[in-house]
Design a protein around this motif. Structure first.
Motif, PDB file in Angstrom:
ATOM      1  N   VAL A  21     -39.556   2.004 -27.953  1.00 40.05           N
ATOM      2  CA  VAL A  21     -39.455   1.647 -26.266  1.00 40.05           C
ATOM      3  C   VAL A  21     -40.272   2.779 -25.670  1.00 40.05           C
ATOM      4  N   ARG A  22     -40.474   3.829 -26.006  1.00 40.21           N
ATOM      5  CA  ARG A  22     -40.970   4.840 -25.322  1.00 40.21           C
ATOM      6  C   ARG A  22     -42.673   4.517 -25.384  1.00 40.21           C
ATOM      7  N   VAL A  23     -43.260   4.235 -26.599  1.00 35.61           N
ATOM      8  CA  VAL A  23     -44.301   3.833 -26.730  1.00 35.61           C
ATOM      9  C   VAL A  23     -44.992   2.492 -25.848  1.00 35.61           C
ATOM     10  N   VAL A  24     -44.093   1.659 -25.745  1.00 37.12           N
ATOM     11  CA  VAL A  24     -44.220   0.754 -24.937  1.00 37.12           C
ATOM     12  C   VAL A  24     -44.282   0.862 -23.656  1.00 37.12           C
ATOM     13  N   GLU A  25     -43.331   1.581 -23.222  1.00 34.94           N
ATOM     14  CA  GLU A  25     -43.285   1.886 -21.712  1.00 34.94           C
ATOM     15  C   GLU A  25     -44.750   2.846 -21.355  1.00 34.94           C
ATOM     16  N   GLN A  26     -45.031   3.719 -22.171  1.00 32.37           N
ATOM     17  CA  GLN A  26     -46.214   4.572 -21.951  1.00 32.37           C
ATOM     18  C   GLN A  26     -47.600   3.732 -21.954  1.00 32.37           C
ATOM     19  N   LEU A  27     -47.639   2.873 -22.841  1.00 31.21           N
ATOM     20  CA  LEU A  27     -48.827   2.574 -23.223  1.00 31.21           C
ATOM     21  C   LEU A  27     -49.252   0.938 -22.468  1.00 31.21           C
ATOM     22  N   TRP A  28     -48.129   0.270 -22.509  1.00 31.12           N
ATOM     23  CA  TRP A  28     -48.091  -1.259 -22.008  1.00 31.12           C
ATOM     24  C   TRP A  28     -47.433  -1.272 -20.714  1.00 31.12           C
ATOM     25  N   SER A  29     -46.923  -0.293 -19.986  1.00 33.89           N
ATOM     26  CA  SER A  29     -46.325  -0.371 -18.625  1.00 33.89           C
ATOM     27  C   SER A  29     -47.228  -0.871 -17.653  1.00 33.89           C
ATOM     28  N   GLY A  30     -47.034  -1.776 -17.063  1.00 35.56           N
ATOM     29  CA  GLY A  30     -47.781  -2.596 -15.734  1.00 35.56           C
ATOM     30  C   GLY A  30     -48.560  -3.496 -16.670  1.00 35.56           C
ATOM     31  N   VAL A  31     -48.758  -3.717 -17.812  1.00 33.72           N
ATOM     32  CA  VAL A  31     -49.677  -4.321 -18.371  1.00 33.72           C
ATOM     33  C   VAL A  31     -48.888  -5.652 -19.068  1.00 33.72           C
ATOM     34  N   LEU A  32     -47.784  -5.425 -19.735  1.00 34.92           N
ATOM     35  CA  LEU A  32     -46.707  -6.170 -20.586  1.00 34.92           C
ATOM     36  C   LEU A  32     -45.573  -6.253 -19.767  1.00 34.92           C
ATOM     37  N   PRO A  35     -40.242 -10.065 -21.528  1.00 34.89           N
ATOM     38  CA  PRO A  35     -40.356 -10.337 -23.159  1.00 34.89           C
ATOM     39  C   PRO A  35     -41.397  -9.983 -23.813  1.00 34.89           C
ATOM     40  N   GLU A  36     -42.682  -9.611 -23.281  1.00 36.62           N
ATOM     41  CA  GLU A  36     -43.691  -9.164 -24.035  1.00 36.62           C
ATOM     42  C   GLU A  36     -43.474  -7.750 -24.497  1.00 36.62           C
ATOM     43  N   LYS A  37     -42.763  -6.786 -23.620  1.00 33.44           N
ATOM     44  CA  LYS A  37     -42.437  -5.703 -23.989  1.00 33.44           C
ATOM     45  C   LYS A  37     -41.557  -5.571 -25.150  1.00 33.44           C
ATOM     46  N   VAL A  38     -40.572  -6.447 -25.033  1.00 36.49           N
ATOM     47  CA  VAL A  38     -39.507  -6.617 -26.206  1.00 36.49           C
ATOM     48  C   VAL A  38     -40.189  -7.101 -27.455  1.00 36.49           C
ATOM     49  N   ASN A  39     -41.242  -7.981 -27.478  1.00 29.81           N
ATOM     50  CA  ASN A  39     -41.860  -8.375 -28.597  1.00 29.81           C
ATOM     51  C   ASN A  39     -42.713  -7.412 -29.020  1.00 29.81           C
ATOM     52  N   GLN A  59     -31.877  -9.864 -34.816  1.00 31.06           N
ATOM     53  CA  GLN A  59     -30.840  -9.493 -33.957  1.00 31.06           C
ATOM     54  C   GLN A  59     -30.442  -7.888 -33.788  1.00 31.06           C
ATOM     55  N   GLU A  60     -30.496  -7.216 -35.048  1.00 31.06           N
ATOM     56  CA  GLU A  60     -30.300  -5.919 -34.804  1.00 31.06           C
ATOM     57  C   GLU A  60     -31.459  -5.247 -34.086  1.00 31.06           C
ATOM     58  N   ILE A  61     -32.778  -5.688 -34.278  1.00 36.12           N
ATOM     59  CA  ILE A  61     -33.783  -5.065 -33.614  1.00 36.12           C
ATOM     60  C   ILE A  61     -33.681  -5.177 -31.990  1.00 36.12           C
ATOM     61  N   GLU A  62     -33.209  -6.371 -31.437  1.00 32.04           N
ATOM     62  CA  GLU A  62     -32.962  -6.692 -30.192  1.00 32.04           C
ATOM     63  C   GLU A  62     -31.747  -5.925 -29.584  1.00 32.04           C
ATOM     64  N   ASP A  63     -30.916  -5.551 -30.567  1.00 32.12           N
ATOM     65  CA  ASP A  63     -29.828  -4.628 -30.185  1.00 32.12           C
ATOM     66  C   ASP A  63     -30.264  -3.199 -29.923  1.00 32.12           C
ATOM     67  N   LEU A  64     -31.056  -2.760 -31.133  1.00 30.79           N
ATOM     68  CA  LEU A  64     -31.719  -1.418 -30.948  1.00 30.79           C
ATOM     69  C   LEU A  64     -32.237  -1.256 -29.583  1.00 30.79           C
ATOM     70  N   ILE A  65     -33.367  -2.199 -29.419  1.00 34.38           N
ATOM     71  CA  ILE A  65     -33.916  -1.966 -28.173  1.00 34.38           C
ATOM     72  C   ILE A  65     -33.164  -2.093 -27.000  1.00 34.38           C
ATOM     73  N   GLU A  66     -32.299  -2.877 -26.731  1.00 29.08           N
ATOM     74  CA  GLU A  66     -31.366  -2.721 -25.536  1.00 29.08           C
ATOM     75  C   GLU A  66     -30.587  -1.386 -25.673  1.00 29.08           C
ATOM     76  N   TRP A  67     -30.073  -0.903 -26.939  1.00 25.95           N
ATOM     77  CA  TRP A  67     -29.575   0.419 -26.687  1.00 25.95           C
ATOM     78  C   TRP A  67     -30.369   1.565 -26.482  1.00 25.95           C
ATOM     79  N   ALA A  68     -31.715   1.461 -27.006  1.00 19.39           N
ATOM     80  CA  ALA A  68     -32.615   2.393 -26.395  1.00 19.39           C
ATOM     81  C   ALA A  68     -33.031   2.289 -24.866  1.00 19.39           C
ATOM     82  N   VAL A  69     -33.243   1.135 -24.435  1.00 16.05           N
ATOM     83  CA  VAL A  69     -33.427   1.162 -22.977  1.00 16.05           C
ATOM     84  C   VAL A  69     -32.466   1.757 -22.140  1.00 16.05           C
ATOM     85  N   ARG A  70     -31.224   1.390 -22.562  1.00 19.44           N
ATOM     86  CA  ARG A  70     -30.084   2.018 -21.924  1.00 19.44           C
ATOM     87  C   ARG A  70     -29.913   3.313 -22.050  1.00 19.44           C
ATOM     88  N   THR A  71     -30.295   3.860 -23.396  1.00 23.62           N
ATOM     89  CA  THR A  71     -30.274   5.385 -23.408  1.00 23.62           C
ATOM     90  C   THR A  71     -31.172   6.012 -22.568  1.00 23.62           C
TER      91      THR A  71
END
Length: 92
Positions: A21-32, A35-39, A59-71
């Protein structure tokens, strides 16, 4: 012993999710977006899981992403909201 291994595996999966999640936010924020970020985060998590021999269902990946974003939102609080607002403004 079994519970300790399960907890260690969960901690490893959570660390991978936070990293993704950190990588996606840092590298692709404003680009993705949305759903693109989640993917993208899902692909990163899957790659690391494979590398470390972990079995993670979609499903576990989706849950982990939601947990990471919330955290991360809880951890960074108002700073997270400010960055999100700033990125949305750039898009307009």
């Amino acid at each position: 012993e079994k519970m300790r291994r399960i907890q260690e595996e969960l901690n490893t999966k959570r660390e991978i999710a936070l990293l993704a999640v950190r990588v996606v936010e840092q590298l692709w924020s404003g680009v993705l977006h949305g759903p693109e970020k989640v993917n993208k985060a899902s692909k990163i998590i899957s790659a690391y899981a494979k590398k470390y021999g972990l079995s993670i269902s979609p499903q576990e990946i989706e849950d982990l992403i939601e947990w990471a974003v919330r955290t991360m939102k809880d951890e960074f609080g108002e700073n997270w909201a400010a960055v999100t607002r700033k990125n949305k403004t750039k898009m307009v």
